[in-house]
Scaffold this motif. Structure first.
Motif, PDB file in Angstrom:
ATOM      1  N   VAL A 119      49.364  35.005  25.317  1.00 26.10           N
ATOM      2  CA  VAL A 119      50.390  34.815  26.345  1.00 26.10           C
ATOM      3  C   VAL A 119      49.946  35.459  27.651  1.00 26.10           C
ATOM      4  N   LEU A 120      49.369  36.628  27.574  1.00 26.45           N
ATOM      5  CA  LEU A 120      48.994  37.387  28.776  1.00 26.45           C
ATOM      6  C   LEU A 120      47.722  36.878  29.462  1.00 26.45           C
ATOM      7  N   LEU A 121      46.895  36.129  28.768  1.00 29.81           N
ATOM      8  CA  LEU A 121      45.586  35.738  29.315  1.00 29.81           C
ATOM      9  C   LEU A 121      45.635  35.101  30.706  1.00 29.81           C
ATOM     10  N   PRO A 122      46.503  34.137  30.992  1.00 29.19           N
ATOM     11  CA  PRO A 122      46.451  33.539  32.331  1.00 29.19           C
ATOM     12  C   PRO A 122      46.753  34.533  33.446  1.00 29.19           C
ATOM     13  N   TRP A 123      47.715  35.413  33.215  1.00 28.61           N
ATOM     14  CA  TRP A 123      48.042  36.416  34.231  1.00 28.61           C
ATOM     15  C   TRP A 123      46.884  37.395  34.398  1.00 28.61           C
ATOM     16  N   LYS A 124      46.265  37.805  33.309  1.00 36.09           N
ATOM     17  CA  LYS A 124      45.116  38.716  33.383  1.00 36.09           C
ATOM     18  C   LYS A 124      43.936  38.057  34.097  1.00 36.09           C
ATOM     19  N   ALA A 125      43.684  36.785  33.796  1.00 36.75           N
ATOM     20  CA  ALA A 125      42.572  36.081  34.436  1.00 36.75           C
ATOM     21  C   ALA A 125      42.815  35.934  35.935  1.00 36.75           C
ATOM     22  N   ALA A 126      44.041  35.613  36.314  1.00 39.02           N
ATOM     23  CA  ALA A 126      44.354  35.489  37.745  1.00 39.02           C
ATOM     24  C   ALA A 126      44.264  36.839  38.436  1.00 39.02           C
ATOM     25  N   GLU A 127      44.742  37.863  37.769  1.00 39.27           N
ATOM     26  CA  GLU A 127      44.660  39.210  38.338  1.00 39.27           C
ATOM     27  C   GLU A 127      43.202  39.602  38.580  1.00 39.27           C
ATOM     28  N   ALA A 128      42.341  39.286  37.623  1.00 35.35           N
ATOM     29  CA  ALA A 128      40.910  39.581  37.769  1.00 35.35           C
ATOM     30  C   ALA A 128      40.317  38.790  38.931  1.00 35.35           C
ATOM     31  N   ALA A 129      40.648  37.508  39.016  1.00 32.59           N
ATOM     32  CA  ALA A 129      40.099  36.675  40.092  1.00 32.59           C
ATOM     33  C   ALA A 129      40.581  37.147  41.457  1.00 32.59           C
ATOM     34  N   LEU A 130      41.846  37.533  41.560  1.00 31.66           N
ATOM     35  CA  LEU A 130      42.394  37.943  42.845  1.00 31.66           C
ATOM     36  C   LEU A 130      41.986  39.349  43.247  1.00 31.66           C
ATOM     37  N   SER A 131      41.511  40.142  42.292  1.00 35.95           N
ATOM     38  CA  SER A 131      41.101  41.504  42.627  1.00 35.95           C
ATOM     39  C   SER A 131      39.728  41.537  43.312  1.00 35.95           C
ATOM     40  N   ASN A 132      38.989  40.453  43.203  1.00 34.96           N
ATOM     41  CA  ASN A 132      37.657  40.404  43.800  1.00 34.96           C
ATOM     42  C   ASN A 132      37.351  38.995  44.305  1.00 34.96           C
ATOM     43  N   PRO A 133      38.245  38.432  45.144  1.00 37.24           N
ATOM     44  CA  PRO A 133      38.024  37.062  45.595  1.00 37.24           C
ATOM     45  C   PRO A 133      36.933  36.963  46.658  1.00 37.24           C
ATOM     46  N   VAL A 134      36.374  35.781  46.773  1.00 33.13           N
ATOM     47  CA  VAL A 134      35.469  35.504  47.888  1.00 33.13           C
ATOM     48  C   VAL A 134      36.321  35.395  49.133  1.00 33.13           C
TER      49      VAL A 134
END
Length: 146
Positions: free
Chosen positions: A128-143
């Motif tokens: 359940v948490l995976l999409p939020w965790k993946a987005a959080e990871a992507a947004l923490s170090n975006p281009v």
């Protein structure tokens, strides 16, 4: 009768959410990607986002290999993620984590109530948490924003 006995985990409504993932094709050229794997169930998510000038999600793509609960969570996440920033995603992930652990009310994320049957199945919580965790990871170090 308990909720887990009264409500099947894999309801037709939950299963139908998987179809929605086709509306969010993964795009390796989008700018920022992240990939996560659940330690508990092996579900994986590959997420692509582009970020607008306000550092909010402008576009979103997903490639999900998960049970129906994980697919449903990804579809629920995707349908309300556009326009959200990293702080909002992190706050939602924290609230959802507390809700799944029985330490808070269901957060205010559209259609999250469709995942209520998963509360009684701790082995599915990480999915359940995976999409939020993946987005959080992507947004923490975006281009750089496009």
């Amino acid at each position: 009768m308990s909720q887990s006995a009264a409500t099947p985990l894999y309801s037709p409504a939950m299963l139908s959410l998987a179809v929605e993932l086709a509306d969010y094709p993964f795009d390796a050229e989008s700018g920022t990607t992240s990939q996560l794997r659940s330690r508990t169930c092996g579900s994986t998510i590959l997420l692509s986002v582009s970020i607008d000038e306000d550092r909010r999600i402008a576009t979103l793509g997903l490639r999900v290999t998960a049970c129906a609960v994980g697919q449903a969570a990804a579809a629920i996440f995707a349908s309300a993620a556009i326009g959200r920033d990293g702080a909002g995603i992190a706050e939602a992930r924290s609230e959802i984590s507390a809700w799944l652990a029985g330490e808070g009310d269901r957060p205010d994320w559209p259609r999250l109530e469709m995942l209520d049957p998963a509360l009684a199945h701790p082995g599915r919580h990480e999915a359940v948490l995976l999409p939020w965790k993946a987005a959080e990871a992507a947004l923490s170090n975006p281009v750089d924003a496009r």
